[in-house]
Structures are given as C-alpha cells and as structure tokens.
Write a protein that holds these residues in place. Structure first.
Motif, PDB file in Angstrom:
ATOM      1  N   GLN A   1       0.939  -1.125  -0.193  1.00  0.00           N
ATOM      2  CA  GLN A   1       0.090  -0.074   0.059  1.00  0.00           C
ATOM      3  C   GLN A   1       1.028   1.407  -0.134  1.00  0.00           C
ATOM      4  O   GLN A   1       1.858   1.308   0.567  1.00  0.00           O
ATOM      5  N   GLN A   2       0.529   2.254  -0.775  1.00  0.00           N
ATOM      6  CA  GLN A   2       1.286   3.585  -0.950  1.00  0.00           C
ATOM      7  C   GLN A   2       1.059   4.237   0.378  1.00  0.00           C
ATOM      8  O   GLN A   2       0.115   4.254   0.792  1.00  0.00           O
TER       9      GLN A   2
ATOM     10  N   ARG B   1       0.889   9.918  -1.431  1.00  0.00           N
ATOM     11  CA  ARG B   1      -0.037  10.025  -2.706  1.00  0.00           C
ATOM     12  C   ARG B   1       0.749  11.060  -3.755  1.00  0.00           C
ATOM     13  O   ARG B   1       1.356  12.011  -3.237  1.00  0.00           O
ATOM     14  N   LEU B   2      -0.005  10.970  -4.630  1.00  0.00           N
ATOM     15  CA  LEU B   2       0.620  12.007  -5.879  1.00  0.00           C
ATOM     16  C   LEU B   2       0.257  13.337  -5.582  1.00  0.00           C
ATOM     17  O   LEU B   2      -0.843  13.527  -5.098  1.00  0.00           O
TER      18      LEU B   2
ATOM     19  N   GLU C   1       1.463  15.122  -3.059  1.00  0.00           N
ATOM     20  CA  GLU C   1       1.936  15.540  -1.753  1.00  0.00           C
ATOM     21  C   GLU C   1       3.164  16.126  -1.463  1.00  0.00           C
ATOM     22  O   GLU C   1       3.969  15.486  -2.270  1.00  0.00           O
TER      23      GLU C   1
ATOM     24  N   TYR D   1       9.592   6.582  -4.429  1.00  0.00           N
ATOM     25  CA  TYR D   1       8.727   7.732  -4.926  1.00  0.00           C
ATOM     26  C   TYR D   1       9.511   8.694  -5.774  1.00  0.00           C
ATOM     27  O   TYR D   1      10.467   9.026  -5.220  1.00  0.00           O
TER      28      TYR D   1
END
Length: 103
Positions: free
Chosen positions: A23-24, A27-28, A30, A63
């Motif tokens: 699970q990430q 988030r994109l 942030e 990331y």
C-alpha cells in the motif's frame, strides 16, 4: 541559476511482479521532505514505482519527487527517487518555513 535539464533516473522492470503490491504511504501531489538529513531536499511526489533488488538496492515502493525550486539540491538535479522510509509529509507551515530558509 544554471539551466536544469529534467531527467528521470534510469529504472528497470522487475523480473517477477508480485501478485500484491504494498500500500502506498504517500499520494501523488503531496509535499514531502527527506527527514533524516540536515537541510534535506523537499518537493512533490509525482510518481511511484515498485522495484526489486535486480534494479535497486532495496525492494519496495520508491517515490519520484520533483524537487522544489528552493530545495538544496535543485541546482544539480530536478527529480530524485526516495525510499518510503526516508521521507515524510510536509504540512503547510513546514513547507513555508523550508521555502523561506532556502530563499
């Protein structure tokens, strides 16, 4: 400021893709910073990849961070990959403080 040529670091696809990915945590979009070093870089998450040891030292999510124009390393690189354990989310006041410290 010298001209910066955007480059994404090289990556390789894992030989076997697991049936379930972790699970990430981030988030994109942030804002994050490298928390474990003084004057660490900071920027926005613009991508996430899963790697295995064949293409990276550590297996897991990494990331892609677009460094802020006032981030300390921005003069030498535009983007950097971060291990999940090495970054943390920046709240608005922390981001403003970092931007002010590197003006």
């Amino acid at each position: 400021m010298p001209e910066i040529f955007p480059q994404i670091p090289p990556v390789a696809m894992p030989e076997v893709i697991p049936s379930e990915l972790p699970q990430q945590k981030f988030r994109l979009g942030e804002w994050v910073r490298w928390w474990q070093v003084p004057n660490g870089d900071f920027g926005r998450v613009i991508g996430v990849i899963y790697t295995q040891q064949a293409s990276c030292i550590a297996t897991g999510l990494h990331y892609l961070v677009f460094l802020d124009e006032r981030s300390p390393s921005r003069d030498t690189c535009t983007y950097d990959f971060a291990f999940e354990k090495d970054i943390e989310i920046l709240d608005k006041s922390s981001l403003e403080r970092l931007r002010g410290n590197h003006a």
